[in-house]
Structure formats: C-alpha cells, structure tokens
Design an enzyme around this catalytic site. Structure first.
Site, PDB file in Angstrom:
ATOM      1  N   HIS A 425      30.092  32.355  34.964  1.00  0.00           N
ATOM      2  CA  HIS A 425      31.754  32.242  35.084  1.00  0.00           C
ATOM      3  C   HIS A 425      32.271  32.496  33.263  1.00  0.00           C
ATOM      4  CE1 HIS A 425      35.172  30.308  35.147  1.00  0.00           C
ATOM      5  NE2 HIS A 425      35.619  30.327  35.953  1.00  0.00           N
ATOM      6  N   CYS A 801      47.942  42.283  42.802  1.00  0.00           N
ATOM      7  CA  CYS A 801      47.704  41.441  41.594  1.00  0.00           C
ATOM      8  C   CYS A 801      46.550  40.130  41.233  1.00  0.00           C
ATOM      9  CB  CYS A 801      48.839  41.281  40.829  1.00  0.00           C
ATOM     10  SG  CYS A 801      49.649  39.667  42.459  1.00  0.00           S
TER      11      CYS A 801
HETATM   12  C1  PEP Z   1      46.221  35.536  43.152  1.00  0.00           C
HETATM   13  O1  PEP Z   1      46.458  34.316  44.254  1.00  0.00           O
HETATM   14  O2  PEP Z   1      45.853  36.160  43.589  1.00  0.00           O
HETATM   15  C2  PEP Z   1      47.160  34.986  42.057  1.00  0.00           C
HETATM   16  C3  PEP Z   1      47.356  36.417  41.387  1.00  0.00           C
HETATM   17  O3  PEP Z   1      47.899  34.448  41.484  1.00  0.00           O
HETATM   18  P1  PEP Z   1      47.432  32.918  41.214  1.00  0.00           P
HETATM   19  O4  PEP Z   1      46.032  33.362  40.298  1.00  0.00           O
HETATM   20  O5  PEP Z   1      48.780  32.918  39.717  1.00  0.00           O
HETATM   21  O6  PEP Z   1      46.918  32.041  42.098  1.00  0.00           O
END
Ligand code: PEP
Ligand code: MG
Length: 846
Positions: A425, A801
């Site tokens: 990890h 993202c």
């Molecule tokens: C996701 O869920 O892919 C994301 C980019 O948001 P977070 O990792 O902040 O939940």
C-alpha cells in the site's frame, strides 16, 4: 509457413540474420558489416541451432571453422533477443594450444603468446570444464610457470590433458554456453527481467583481434555520451595489451580516450586510430539510430570493431539521448517519445540527495517511490497531519500503511515502513503521490507504541528526530543532507512539449493546496481537475471554528461559525486562482462526514469542551450522536450539502468572492464547482439553486460580473445510470473512480487492504481495482454514464479524477471513451502527458 533460417551463417551483408532468430548481437554485427566497419569475420548460430546444442545435438563445427583461417583464434559471445535478458559470459582465445603459442611467440612475442594461452586455459577450466575456481583464479603472474601450473592443474582436476584441438575446444564452449542458458537459474533470472519462458539464445563466433603483441595493441570501449546524464561526452577507457572489456576492470592502468588533463589518452598515443574510432561511433549512432557503446581492439595500430551494444543509461540519460537523436534528425519525434517508458519519468521529477554528499545511513529498505525528503519522525497519520498543519515536514513511520493512513501520507514529506514490497500500500500510494518512500526496512526495529525506531547499530530515533528517506536508493539516513532539485531541464521540457503536440486528451492535476497547485503548474497541468476542499479545514486555526460549526444548534450559530471560516477559504481560493493564472480550477464542495473533524479520544474531547466552553458530557454525547455505522455511505458529500446547506453556501461565497478578486488582478477566472457523491437529479437542482443565489448576491454586493460552471462528481452507480438527467444540470461530469470502485464492488476503500493480496494472488481480481481501473465492471458504468451524459447534454465535458487518472491503462480507457481530460496527482502529470502522447502515436501507427 516461414522458412527456418540456416542454423549457421557467416555474418555478411546479405545473410538471413534477424533479431528474433539470431538475437540482437548477431543482428547488430550484421549492421556493422553492412556499414563496412572493420569487424572481424563472424559466424552466427541461430536460436534453433543453440537449442539443439543444449539438448545434446552438437553443431557442425567443421562448417563453422570453415569460415575462418585455419590458425585463427576465436571468441564466442551470447546473442539473446533482448540484451537485458543476459546470457553466459564470452569466451575468448579459442584455438590456443601449445602449437599456436609457439607460432604466436614469433609474431606477437613470447610474453603475449603465453598470456593468451594462460587466459584461455583459465577461462576454459572455469566456464567450460567447470573446475574449481580457487585453483584457476590464484596465479600471481602470467608467465610460463603460471601457464605450466594451469595446464597441470587442469590435467589433475579434469583427469585429462588440456584439449589441443580447436574443433574440440569450440564444441565444448558452445555446449557449455548453450546449457548455461538452458539451466533453471538462468531461466528464472531472465524471466524476472521480462523474458518469455522459451526465450532463445543465439551465439556469435568471431575471429579474435589480438589486443596483445607488438606495436600499439590493446582494447577498450567508447561511447559518445555520459550514461548518467546523457550529455555528449566521449567516455570509456582503453587498456594497452588487453582484451575484451578488461579496460573497464583496470581503470587505474587504463588510458582515457580523449585528451584529458588527468592522464594519458588514446588520442595522444594513436591519434589516427582514435579519430577513426570516433568516426565509426558517430556513424553507428546515425545508422543504428541509437547511442552505442563500441567495443574495439587495436592490433599493431590497426583498429577493429568487435561489437556495439546499446549504451546503458539512467532514465535521465535516456530522455536526453532520445531528444538529441530526434533533434539531430536521426529518429522522428514520435519515436523519441515512444522510447521512454512513462513511469521512468517519475524518477526525474523528484528532489534527490546531492551526489557526493556524505550519507549517514541508518538502514536500508526497498526503494519503493523515488526522490528524497527530510523531516521529523512521526508515528501516526494524525501526527503527520498535525505536523503539516504546523508547517513542519514530517516523515511518516509505520509498520505498514493502510488506507486510513492516506491523509497522513498526503501530509507527510516521505514514508518509511517496516514491512511490504514494491506493491504494498505505502509503495503504490507513495508513487502515486510522488512521495519518497522506503518500505520493508526490517533492519530497523519499529516500536510504534513506544515511538522509537532503533537502527541496527543501536542508534535510537524518537518522534521529532530528523531523518531522510531516500526512495531512489532505499536508504534511510540520519539528519538532512544536501539535496538537488528535480531534473526538469531543457531536455525534459522539450520532450514533454513534443508529447503535448501529439496527445489528444487533456491532463489536469488533483491539487488541494497552493503547494500542490504550484507543482501542477510546474508540470504544466492544464488546470486543476479536483481540489478537495475539506483538507483546508484540518489546519489548526480552522479546526475550532469548524467544530463550532458542527456543534451549532441553530442555522444562525452555524452561519456565525462559518463566517469565521469564510475569509480563510476565500484566501485559499485566491491563492489557487493566482497560481493557476487563468487555467481552469475545479473545486469540489465539502465531501467527508463531519465526525472526521471531531476528536476520538478523551483528551481531545476535553480540549474541545474547553475550546467550546461546553460540559464534557455534552461534547461526548454529541460526538457519539454524530457517529455512523457506515460513514462512507452516510451523511457526507451532497447529502451534507442538502441537510446542512450553510456549508456549501459559505464555500460558494468564498469561491465567488475569490473569483471577483482574482479576476481584477489577472485573467478572468471562471471557477468550476463540483458536487460530490450525487445520486439523484434533485440533489443537483437543490444545490444549484442555492449556489446561483449566492453568485447573484456576490455580483450585486461587489458590483461585478462573474461566470461559473457547475458540475457533478459521478461516483455512485446510480449517478452513472441516471447520467442523462443529471447532465441536464451539469456543465461537466467528473468520475470519482475511488468511490465508484468502492460502490460498484461493494468493497470498502478503507478495509480492502486486509484481503486484497489474497484476492489478487488467487486471481479473483487481476489487480487491486483501487489501483488499476477495472475496465470491465467499473468501466462499463463509465461507458454507460458517458453515453447517457452526452444524450442528456451533447456538449458535456467528461473527465476522471480518481487515483486511476494517472495510469496509462486508465488513460487509454478514457481516451477510447472520448473523455476530455484526466486528472491525477501533480507528480503523475508528466507521466500522464507522455502516456497520452504514446497512445495517440500508437493509434496513428496502426
Ligand atoms: C473519488 O472518489 O474517486 C475521488 C476522487 O474522491 P475522494 O477520493 O476524495 O473520495
Ligand atoms: Mg469520492
């Protein structure tokens, strides 16, 4: 059916020699022959021929020997398909025997002839007859007595005299090299380097050019660039009276090649041969379209080119070499771009310990994520976050990390773990974040509860002590040595500018802080694709008003607490807009469950009770009341935005006020506001109405115009399925593949680590889907959402993202699905730019 090439071929310009049948070395030698370089006569044995030899079917040595003069000495070298797969070592001087020694004594001199024979007996004894190395490596000199001793020892150990017949010697050499390749350990070694199980070996038999004897004799290697930096510079060595690559083993006695202040050079000793050699090296570079290391021999002043191998190189040098070859018109830019593996760029992106600096090493582990950073030792993710909030650099030290350490990893400058390997990890996340990381440092004793770290030499480190993690070498160092900044030099910039010309998908960065944004800009991200605003509230001066807000009984009290946060948020955004200079900035509204901001232990609760002037019991009760059974599926994201709308109101106001201010100073800013965790259209409608109202209010108050784009973060399966109606209210959809993977699999992001390795080892999942996008399942949802989103709004902008955004497979998927951009951690931006360009180039080529 394709005809099998002849098993034994004289290397001539027309011979049917190819890398897949004879190996890279044989093919390269043929190219050198075609260039009319002075290459000694060479015969190539095909993979099929060598395979037969390994299986006990000897080659036609008479046919091989017929290609050479009767008294020629020979050498045999391996020729695997890819030089990185290794192969048995070369054997030189085959054909040496008592008679040849006597004959060569006439031409080369007694001394050289004796040395040649001795060397051959030694090499043959060790590598062909496989006799005891202690006996054959122990000779003090290389005179006639040593030779006699070696011959006697051979006879004793092998129980037969040293073979005198060249054909017998050659057959034995070929057999031992073929068998060495076929052995289990060699097979495993090359498989570890990426070779297929049945990779073939070719062999080349070449007439020896003597580097020993009368006149100017010697051997060496030359290359036109530095292997470390790729900068043009003639490097290599030449050793008089030597053979093969001996010059590299005797650097003290060896000559420089080019005239050099530090000592004598080949250029001074044999200027004509030197000039000829450099000319050949240049010709090889141009015609072989690669930086080559030339292996050469001078025999009585006459130059022979024995071999050319690809110059070994660091990633930094590889990039400069590729750029120079393209700039010199030797290869097209596309090819230069294809020659660098995107992941290799990440080594150039980080600070490193300055070369030559004294390293006060505490221990060594696995070099899991490149770059080096110094900071104070902390033993928990919370301590790392607290240090970051104080503006202190912290090195997070854990036995191993789990998803719950991610925020701490974000906050740390480096990570050190006791356990784990390259895919643990910590390693994977570290690489993703561009965070120097050493894992598996089991030489150190980790006492996380006692908060000490004990080095093998007994030195004890406590929380707060300064150490350096060098993720490039795997070293853990005491103190903070001098560093060099990342190598974002002209070659790097040129290379990525070429990538940008060719790629057809945008690359943005996930950036939460001004520092991240600056990195994103330095790496020429085309904007911020995700700014996780909640990170801003963890800072020390904000936590108390944040907690007051959480504890407020009425909307008015809540608004009052938020009023205190507003100017801080506004200045965060102004800074981001300033840094990004008109590039798009996509701000995600508050996402996590509120209880993440509350203390978990009694001491923290007492502190909070003090700060809020409330009875401890009140605080405890409320903290408990905010607890959820399943917080990741609970009151977070847009649900909070609807249930406690004042938070989003404040954030929208901060964004718009910052927009007005930043637009006054520079290019007009059009912020993008993104709503997290949406699953229904109505959620978007409700939030949009309030945000529109805030925009209108700010415009009136500031007497200014502003524009903004509202988008939705698609990270629940339902949002994918209902993307058409959601898209009607959204200018863009950005896929949060972290949560989407979690919800598609019904697999907790924070707990999957416990069984993931069992799942991957047993082939339930090909890869951890949180690291490599599951293009089948999650991918299908993305496809559906993209299609439906476009149906709902044809000009919808689509992007990804989640953490997957920076890896090449995900980029390939997103590009295929027609997404507009990917957004990834800032340090992955150059990697993504290159990966995207390579995909576009590969498409053009097919
Ligand atoms: C996701 O869920 O892919 C994301 C980019 O948001 P977070 O990792 O902040 O939940
Ligand atoms: Mg998410």
């Amino acid at each position: 059916m394709q005809q099998e090439p002849p098993r034994i071929s004289l290397v001539s310009p027309e011979a049917p020699i190819a890398t897949p049948t004879h190996g890279g070395r044989a093919k390269c030698l043929q190219r050198l022959v075609r260039l009319e370089l002075p290459v000694p006569r060479t015969v190539a044995l095909s993979f099929a021929c060598v395979r037969d030899v390994a299986h006990g079917r000897p080659p036609d040595t008479a046919q091989i020997l017929a290609a050479f003069p009767e008294d020629a000495l020979l050498c045999v070298r391996p020729s695997s398909e890819d030089p990185d797969w290794g192969g048995p070592g070369a054997i030189l001087n085959i054909g040496m025997n008592a008679a040849r020694r006597a004959a060569l004594a006439e031409t080369l001199g007694q001394e050289a002839a004796t040395r040649l024979y001795l060397r051959f007996v030694q090499a043959y004894a060790l590598h062909v007859a496989r006799l005891d190395p202690d006996v054959f490596e122990a000779f003090e000199d290389d005179g006639p007595e040593a030779l006699q001793q070696a011959l006697d020892a051979y006879e004793d150990e092998a129980e037969e005299p040293f073979p005198q017949d060249r054909a017998v010697q050659l057959a034995a050499v070929l057999r031992s090299m073929a068998r060495a390749w076929d052995g289990t350990s060699a097979r495993l070694l090359r498989q570890a380097r990426g070779a297929p199980a049945d990779a073939g070996l070719g062999l080349v038999v070449q007439e020896m050019a003597f580097g020993l004897g009368q006149g100017e004799c010697g051997s060496g290697v030359l290359q036109l660039v530095s292997s470390e930096t790729g900068v043009p510079r003639i490097t290599g060595r030449y050793l008089r009276q030597s053979q093969g690559r001996e010059a590299l083993d005797h650097a003290d006695a060896a000559l420089f090649l080019e005239r050099d202040m530090r000592g004598p050079s080949l250029e001074e000793r044999a200027p004509e041969a030197f000039a000829e050699l450099v000319g050949y090296a240049r010709l090889m570079r141009e015609k072989l379209r690669e930086e080559m290391q030339v292996e050469f021999t001078l025999e009585d002043g006459r130059l022979y080119i024995l071999d050319g191998v690809r110059v070994s190189r660091t990633p930094r040098a590889a990039l400069r070499i590729a750029v120079a070859l393209a700039e010199d018109g030797i290869i097209p830019r596309e090819e230069a771009l294809m020659r660098i593996e995107p992941g290799a760029l990440s080594e150039l992106l980080h600070r490193q310990v300055a070369p030559g600096t004294r390293r006060n090493r505490l221990a060594r582990g696995v070099a899991a994520s490149p770059g080096a950073a110094s900071g104070r030792v902390v033993f928990s993710a919370e301590a790392a976050q607290a240090a970051a909030a104080r503006g202190e650099a912290a090195v997070l030290v854990r036995r191993e990390t789990s998803p719950s350490d991610i925020r701490g990893m974000h906050a740390a400058v480096a990570v050190l773990t006791e356990r784990g390997g390259m895919t643990s990890h910590a390693a994977v996340i570290g690489r993703g974040l561009g965070l120097p990381c050493v894992v598996g440092a089991s030489e150190l004793r980790f006492h996380t509860r006692k908060k000490t770290l004990v080095a093998p030499d007994g030195r004890t480190l406590r929380e707060g002590d300064i150490i350096t993690v060098d993720g490039t070498t795997g070293d853990v160092l005491a103190g903070a040595p001098a560093m060099v900044e990342a190598a974002l030099d002209d070659a790097f910039q040129t290379f990525l500018a070429w990538a940008d010309e060719l790629r057809d998908i945008g690359v943005r960065a996930n950036a939460d802080t001004p520092a991240d944004a600056q990195t994103a800009r330095n790496f020429e991200a085309q904007g911020i694709g995700l700014c996780r605003t909640e990170h801003m509230f963890f800072e020390a001066d904000r936590l108390t008003p944040m907690r007051e807000m959480i504890f407020a009984d009425t909307p008015e009290d809540r608004r009052a607490a938020l009023e205190r946060l507003l100017p801080m948020q506004r200045s965060d955004f102004i800074e981001l807009f300033r840094i990004m200079q008109g590039q798009p900035v996509c701000i995600r509204l508050f996402d996590p469950p509120l209880h993440e901001f509350l203390p978990t232990d009694r001491a923290g609760m007492r502190e909070l009770a003090d700060a809020l002037d409330l009875p401890l019991s009140d605080v405890t009760r409320r903290v408990e009341a905010l607890g959820e059974y399943n917080p990741m599926l609970g009151m977070r994201g847009v649900r909070l935005g609807i249930a406690v709308p004042e938070i989003y109101d404040m954030q929208a106001r901060a964004i718009f006020e910052a927009t007005v201010e930043a637009s006054r100073e520079g290019a007009p800013v059009v912020p993008e506001i993104m709503i997290p965790l949406v699953s229904a259209r109505r959620e978007v409608e409700l939030v949009k109405t309030r945000i529109d109202a805030v925009a209108a209010a700010v415009m009136t108050e500031k007497n200014a115009r502003l524009d903004y784009r509202l988008g939705v973060m698609v990270e629940t399966p339902r949002a994918c399925l209902r993307a058409d109606e959601i898209a009607q209210h959204a200018a863009f959809l950005s896929f949060g593949t972290n949560d989407l993977t979690q919800m598609t699999y019904g697999l907790s992001r924070d707990d999957a680590g416990r069984f993931m390795s069992a799942y991957v080892t047993q082939g339930v999942f090909a890869e951890d889907p949180f690291h490599v996008l599951d293009t089948d399942g999650v991918g299908e949802l993305l496809q559906i959402a993209a299609e439906r989103g476009r149906a709902g709004r044809p000009d919808i902008v689509l992007s990804i993202c989640g953490e997957h955004g920076g890896n090449a497979e995900s980029i390939a998927f997103c590009r295929q699905a027609g997404f507009d951009y990917v957004s990834c951690s800032p340090f992955r931006v150059p990697v993504a730019r290159l990966a995207a360009a390579q995909l576009a180039i590969a498409d053009k080529m097919t």
